[in-house]
Design a protein around this motif. Sequence first.
Motif, PDB file in Angstrom:
ATOM      1  N   MET A  37      20.249 -15.079 -53.294  1.00 25.68           N
ATOM      2  CA  MET A  37      20.328 -13.626 -53.176  1.00 25.68           C
ATOM      3  C   MET A  37      21.435 -13.228 -52.197  1.00 25.68           C
ATOM      4  O   MET A  37      22.185 -12.283 -52.434  1.00 25.68           O
ATOM      5  CB  MET A  37      18.992 -13.055 -52.714  1.00 25.68           C
ATOM      6  N   THR A  38      21.549 -13.966 -51.090  1.00 26.58           N
ATOM      7  CA  THR A  38      22.594 -13.675 -50.118  1.00 26.58           C
ATOM      8  C   THR A  38      23.975 -13.879 -50.739  1.00 26.58           C
ATOM      9  O   THR A  38      24.884 -13.059 -50.575  1.00 26.58           O
ATOM     10  CB  THR A  38      22.441 -14.575 -48.881  1.00 26.58           C
ATOM     11  N   VAL A  39      24.112 -14.986 -51.451  1.00 31.55           N
ATOM     12  CA  VAL A  39      25.382 -15.261 -52.146  1.00 31.55           C
ATOM     13  C   VAL A  39      25.659 -14.185 -53.191  1.00 31.55           C
ATOM     14  O   VAL A  39      26.786 -13.696 -53.324  1.00 31.55           O
ATOM     15  CB  VAL A  39      25.336 -16.657 -52.793  1.00 31.55           C
ATOM     16  N   ARG A  40      24.629 -13.796 -53.929  1.00 33.07           N
ATOM     17  CA  ARG A  40      24.809 -12.783 -54.979  1.00 33.07           C
ATOM     18  C   ARG A  40      25.285 -11.463 -54.381  1.00 33.07           C
ATOM     19  O   ARG A  40      26.141 -10.792 -54.958  1.00 33.07           O
ATOM     20  CB  ARG A  40      23.505 -12.579 -55.737  1.00 33.07           C
ATOM     21  N   ASN A  41      24.742 -11.076 -53.226  1.00 34.53           N
ATOM     22  CA  ASN A  41      25.186  -9.843 -52.586  1.00 34.53           C
ATOM     23  C   ASN A  41      26.673  -9.902 -52.235  1.00 34.53           C
ATOM     24  O   ASN A  41      27.406  -8.911 -52.406  1.00 34.53           O
ATOM     25  CB  ASN A  41      24.377  -9.580 -51.313  1.00 34.53           C
ATOM     26  N   ALA A  42      27.117 -11.050 -51.764  1.00 38.11           N
ATOM     27  CA  ALA A  42      28.536 -11.207 -51.422  1.00 38.11           C
ATOM     28  C   ALA A  42      29.407 -11.119 -52.673  1.00 38.11           C
ATOM     29  O   ALA A  42      30.430 -10.422 -52.689  1.00 38.11           O
ATOM     30  CB  ALA A  42      28.752 -12.550 -50.716  1.00 38.11           C
ATOM     31  N   VAL A  43      28.991 -11.806 -53.714  1.00 40.19           N
ATOM     32  CA  VAL A  43      29.772 -11.807 -54.964  1.00 40.19           C
ATOM     33  C   VAL A  43      29.763 -10.415 -55.603  1.00 40.19           C
ATOM     34  O   VAL A  43      30.796  -9.939 -56.093  1.00 40.19           O
ATOM     35  CB  VAL A  43      29.221 -12.864 -55.943  1.00 40.19           C
ATOM     36  N   ASN A  44      28.613  -9.750 -55.570  1.00 35.99           N
ATOM     37  CA  ASN A  44      28.516  -8.412 -56.159  1.00 35.99           C
ATOM     38  C   ASN A  44      29.511  -7.447 -55.517  1.00 35.99           C
ATOM     39  O   ASN A  44      30.148  -6.637 -56.204  1.00 35.99           O
ATOM     40  CB  ASN A  44      27.098  -7.863 -56.015  1.00 35.99           C
ATOM     41  N   GLU A  45      29.645  -7.518 -54.201  1.00 36.18           N
ATOM     42  CA  GLU A  45      30.589  -6.623 -53.524  1.00 36.18           C
ATOM     43  C   GLU A  45      32.025  -6.930 -53.938  1.00 36.18           C
ATOM     44  O   GLU A  45      32.837  -6.018 -54.118  1.00 36.18           O
ATOM     45  CB  GLU A  45      30.438  -6.724 -52.010  1.00 36.18           C
ATOM     46  N   LEU A  46      32.341  -8.196 -54.098  1.00 35.83           N
ATOM     47  CA  LEU A  46      33.694  -8.560 -54.518  1.00 35.83           C
ATOM     48  C   LEU A  46      33.964  -8.117 -55.957  1.00 35.83           C
ATOM     49  O   LEU A  46      35.094  -7.756 -56.297  1.00 35.83           O
ATOM     50  CB  LEU A  46      33.904 -10.067 -54.366  1.00 35.83           C
ATOM     51  N   VAL A  47      32.933  -8.136 -56.797  1.00 33.04           N
ATOM     52  CA  VAL A  47      33.084  -7.629 -58.162  1.00 33.04           C
ATOM     53  C   VAL A  47      33.304  -6.120 -58.139  1.00 33.04           C
ATOM     54  O   VAL A  47      34.199  -5.593 -58.823  1.00 33.04           O
ATOM     55  CB  VAL A  47      31.842  -7.985 -59.014  1.00 33.04           C
ATOM     56  N   GLU A  48      32.511  -5.414 -57.350  1.00 33.19           N
ATOM     57  CA  GLU A  48      32.636  -3.961 -57.271  1.00 33.19           C
ATOM     58  C   GLU A  48      33.991  -3.541 -56.710  1.00 33.19           C
ATOM     59  O   GLU A  48      34.522  -2.480 -57.068  1.00 33.19           O
ATOM     60  CB  GLU A  48      31.518  -3.377 -56.405  1.00 33.19           C
ATOM     61  N   GLU A  49      34.578  -4.365 -55.855  1.00 34.25           N
ATOM     62  CA  GLU A  49      35.869  -4.040 -55.257  1.00 34.25           C
ATOM     63  C   GLU A  49      37.038  -4.482 -56.119  1.00 34.25           C
ATOM     64  O   GLU A  49      38.206  -4.270 -55.754  1.00 34.25           O
ATOM     65  CB  GLU A  49      35.965  -4.688 -53.876  1.00 34.25           C
ATOM     66  N   GLY A  50      36.743  -5.093 -57.271  1.00 35.10           N
ATOM     67  CA  GLY A  50      37.813  -5.490 -58.179  1.00 35.10           C
ATOM     68  C   GLY A  50      38.483  -6.799 -57.833  1.00 35.10           C
ATOM     69  O   GLY A  50      39.529  -7.137 -58.383  1.00 35.10           O
ATOM     70  N   VAL A  51      37.881  -7.574 -56.923  1.00 25.49           N
ATOM     71  CA  VAL A  51      38.443  -8.874 -56.549  1.00 25.49           C
ATOM     72  C   VAL A  51      38.031  -9.941 -57.554  1.00 25.49           C
ATOM     73  O   VAL A  51      38.808 -10.853 -57.871  1.00 25.49           O
ATOM     74  CB  VAL A  51      37.979  -9.265 -55.133  1.00 25.49           C
ATOM     75  N   LEU A  52      36.807  -9.833 -58.062  1.00 24.41           N
ATOM     76  CA  LEU A  52      36.275 -10.744 -59.065  1.00 24.41           C
ATOM     77  C   LEU A  52      35.817  -9.954 -60.282  1.00 24.41           C
ATOM     78  O   LEU A  52      35.632  -8.746 -60.220  1.00 24.41           O
ATOM     79  CB  LEU A  52      35.075 -11.523 -58.508  1.00 24.41           C
TER      80      LEU A  52
END
Length: 221
Positions: free
Chosen positions: A41-56
Amino acid sequence: MATPRYLEIKQQLLDEINGKPVNSPIASERELAIRFDASRMTVRNAVNELVEEGVLYRDKNKGTFVADRKLIKKNLTSELLQEHDAMDFSVIYFSVKKAEEMAPYLEIKETDYMLRVVRVNKINHRPLSVEEVYFIRSLVSDDEINHLKELLNLNSYIEQGTVTQRFHPMIVPAQYANQLKIKITTPIIMAESTIRSKNGKPLVYIKTFYNPFEKTIEITS
């Protein structure tokens, strides 16, 4: 105050991603959780933010990949109204059907009806975007359905309400690649727009799949 663990992981991922080419895969959540000794869940939160910011971006059933950040240009100007003024378009599909999975976006019941219209937007005869436009059926008259071109002039909705948008890097949906005249492996930006009335009720929900060779996205705040 200590930095939240997911933000530490986000920064470490960002450092790694900055050295990778566009479309490079990143490790799975499970692998990242092991590497960072953190919960998924902690990892998912980090990845989700990067997706929302257009990095991933995520490609369903395939994984998460490095996005092309040149597709997103951040500034404080809104082009949505101007854009619809300038566009010509052709309707390629429309139907009236039960809302089902679209119900949460329109804030109606799954058994309520919606009008779904798919159109290709063009500027100077070049495909700018494919747009899925969803209306609440009870708010649209039969006469308006019979005059789709007028209904799809969204300026009146935009001028009288408020617009919220979210931007998602992704691979172009296969069914729209031909309409946009791009390869099916092309990274694009999909914009979700919700036009709401003054009382906050959704009027129109829109998914716009942009041709990256014709449009640089302007993110508003």
